[in-house]
Design a protein around this motif. Structure first.
Motif, PDB file in Angstrom:
ATOM      1  N   THR A   1       0.925  -1.077   0.032  1.00 18.64           N
ATOM      2  CA  THR A   1      -0.116   0.139   0.129  1.00 18.64           C
ATOM      3  C   THR A   1       0.884   1.136   0.001  1.00 18.64           C
TER       4      THR A   1
ATOM      5  N   LEU B   1       0.384   4.389  -2.758  1.00 16.44           N
ATOM      6  CA  LEU B   1       0.050   5.583  -2.226  1.00 16.44           C
ATOM      7  C   LEU B   1       1.275   6.517  -2.754  1.00 16.44           C
ATOM      8  N   ARG B   2       2.460   6.174  -2.838  1.00 18.60           N
ATOM      9  CA  ARG B   2       3.584   6.871  -3.397  1.00 18.60           C
ATOM     10  C   ARG B   2       3.279   7.041  -5.089  1.00 18.60           C
TER      11      ARG B   2
ATOM     12  N   GLU C   1       2.265   9.608   9.544  1.00 19.98           N
ATOM     13  CA  GLU C   1       1.089   9.164  10.254  1.00 19.98           C
ATOM     14  C   GLU C   1       0.469   8.120   9.232  1.00 19.98           C
TER      15      GLU C   1
ATOM     16  N   VAL D   1      -2.442   6.875   6.790  1.00 18.45           N
ATOM     17  CA  VAL D   1      -3.946   7.262   6.055  1.00 18.45           C
ATOM     18  C   VAL D   1      -5.014   6.553   6.603  1.00 18.45           C
TER      19      VAL D   1
ATOM     20  N   GLY E   1       2.990  -4.004   4.061  1.00 19.32           N
ATOM     21  CA  GLY E   1       2.558  -2.791   4.721  1.00 19.32           C
ATOM     22  C   GLY E   1       1.458  -2.705   4.983  1.00 19.32           C
TER      23      GLY E   1
ATOM     24  N   ARG F   1      -2.466  -2.418   8.561  1.00 21.10           N
ATOM     25  CA  ARG F   1      -1.628  -1.769   9.756  1.00 21.10           C
ATOM     26  C   ARG F   1      -2.535  -1.358  10.694  1.00 21.10           C
TER      27      ARG F   1
ATOM     28  N   GLN G   1      -8.203  -2.614   9.467  1.00 18.65           N
ATOM     29  CA  GLN G   1      -7.734  -3.235   7.928  1.00 18.65           C
ATOM     30  C   GLN G   1      -7.395  -4.647   7.997  1.00 18.65           C
TER      31      GLN G   1
ATOM     32  N   ARG H   1      13.446   8.414  -0.048  1.00 15.88           N
ATOM     33  CA  ARG H   1      12.025   8.690   0.224  1.00 15.88           C
ATOM     34  C   ARG H   1      11.978   9.728   1.144  1.00 15.88           C
TER      35      ARG H   1
HETATM   36  P1  AMP Z   1       5.548   2.172   3.640  1.00 16.01           P
HETATM   37  O1  AMP Z   1       6.150   2.400   2.423  1.00 16.01           O
HETATM   38  O2  AMP Z   1       4.629   0.814   4.018  1.00 16.01           O
HETATM   39  O3  AMP Z   1       6.281   2.608   4.780  1.00 16.01           O
HETATM   40  O4  AMP Z   1       4.323   3.261   3.880  1.00 16.01           O
HETATM   41  C1  AMP Z   1       4.624   4.764   3.713  1.00 16.01           C
HETATM   42  C2  AMP Z   1       3.368   5.575   4.332  1.00 16.01           C
HETATM   43  O5  AMP Z   1       2.443   5.087   3.565  1.00 16.01           O
HETATM   44  C3  AMP Z   1       3.029   5.113   5.679  1.00 16.01           C
HETATM   45  O6  AMP Z   1       4.054   5.970   6.606  1.00 16.01           O
HETATM   46  C4  AMP Z   1       1.734   5.719   5.698  1.00 16.01           C
HETATM   47  O7  AMP Z   1       1.613   7.095   5.671  1.00 16.01           O
HETATM   48  C5  AMP Z   1       1.040   5.275   4.416  1.00 16.01           C
HETATM   49  N1  AMP Z   1       0.793   4.002   4.420  1.00 16.01           N
HETATM   50  C6  AMP Z   1       1.100   2.746   3.901  1.00 16.01           C
HETATM   51  N2  AMP Z   1       0.410   1.772   4.004  1.00 16.01           N
HETATM   52  C7  AMP Z   1      -0.644   1.905   4.896  1.00 16.01           C
HETATM   53  C8  AMP Z   1      -1.642   1.315   5.650  1.00 16.01           C
HETATM   54  N3  AMP Z   1      -1.933  -0.018   5.493  1.00 16.01           N
HETATM   55  N4  AMP Z   1      -2.463   2.070   6.155  1.00 16.01           N
HETATM   56  C9  AMP Z   1      -2.282   3.318   6.467  1.00 16.01           C
HETATM   57  N5  AMP Z   1      -1.381   4.084   5.911  1.00 16.01           N
HETATM   58  C10 AMP Z   1      -0.495   3.279   5.284  1.00 16.01           C
END
Ligand code: AMP
Length: 215
Positions: free
Chosen positions: A31, A35-36, A57, A59, A84, A87, A91, A161
């Motif tokens: 995820t 999101l990125r 934080e 999302v 990821g 979380r 979920q 990042r």
């Molecule tokens: P990651 O690449 O998994 O470290 O995620 C980077 C950022 O994306 C996190 O710090 C959150 O802001 C957001 N994010 C990724 N996955 C989730 C998730 N399952 N629930 C909520 N926020 C997420």
């Protein structure tokens, strides 16, 4: 086989997921990557989550569950690696329901355990190839002197990042302990939790992980 890789930021979930994709034909559902991507391509949702992500934080559950639902409905695979996600407990419940709906099961939840002190060092030294996602580390696997990615050969595509800094990491770690770590007990109670030692080399973690998948 469908598995979840669980662990704090910097535990090596993404690295191990990429190995499983290469060697076992599984599909990685990250995820964070989704999101990125949304943020980089400037979609409305991407713009909405940019600040939250930069601060470290989480999302909203609604957004990430929506992303996973779409992938599960549109992707055919021998197995999914959830990286990821989930979380939060909400979920985790939603994932259970989504897999049920599509006639699938969750087979393992593998925690990658790492000492907290090691995480800061790992995260602040981390960079990735913008083309293929290969992960580099200033100390253990520096960017090659010729500027070419060792995995895909792309030139000078390395990036760090925006949230890989000490302040965001502190928030991300707190989010992990407050919101995500209860999932360890949740999946233990379901008989799905197992743990590997994430402090070893990439190869050592890979080998231990393989035994958990076979066992
Ligand atoms: P990651 O690449 O998994 O470290 O995620 C980077 C950022 O994306 C996190 O710090 C959150 O802001 C957001 N994010 C990724 N996955 C989730 C998730 N399952 N629930 C909520 N926020 C997420």
């Amino acid at each position: 086989m469908n598995i979840i890789l669980l662990g704090p930021p910097g535990a090596g979930k993404g690295t191990q997921a990429r190995i499983l994709v290469d060697e076992r034909n599984m599909v990685q559902l990250s995820t964070g990557d989704m999101l990125r991507e949304a943020k980089d391509s400037g979609t409305e949702m991407g713009q909405m989550v940019a600040g939250v992500m930069a601060r470290g934080e989480l999302v909203t559950d609604e957004i990430v569950i929506g992303l996973i639902r779409e992938k599960l409905e549109t992707t055919k695979a021998d197995g999914f690696i959830f990286d990821g996600f989930p979380r939060t407990l909400a979920q985790a419940d939603a994932l259970g329901a989504l897999l049920n709906e599509t006639g699938q099961t969750l087979d393992r939840v593998i925690e990658i355990g790492v000492d907290d002190e090691a995480l800061v060092a790992r995260i602040t030294a981390r960079s990735t190839c913008g083309n293929c996602g290969e992960v580099y580390n200033d100390q253990t696997k520096p960017i090659p002197a010729d500027g070419k990615c060792t995995n895909c050969g792309a030139e000078n595509q390395f990036k760090r990042r925006a949230d890989d800094n000490e302040e965001s990491l502190r928030t991300r770690l707190m989010a992990y302990y407050k919101q995500t770590s209860p999932l360890l007990g949740y999946y233990y109670a379901k008989g799905l939790h197992t743990r590997v030692d994430g402090m070893g080399s990439m190869e050592a973690v890979k080998t231990e992980l393989a035994t958990r998948l076979e066992g």
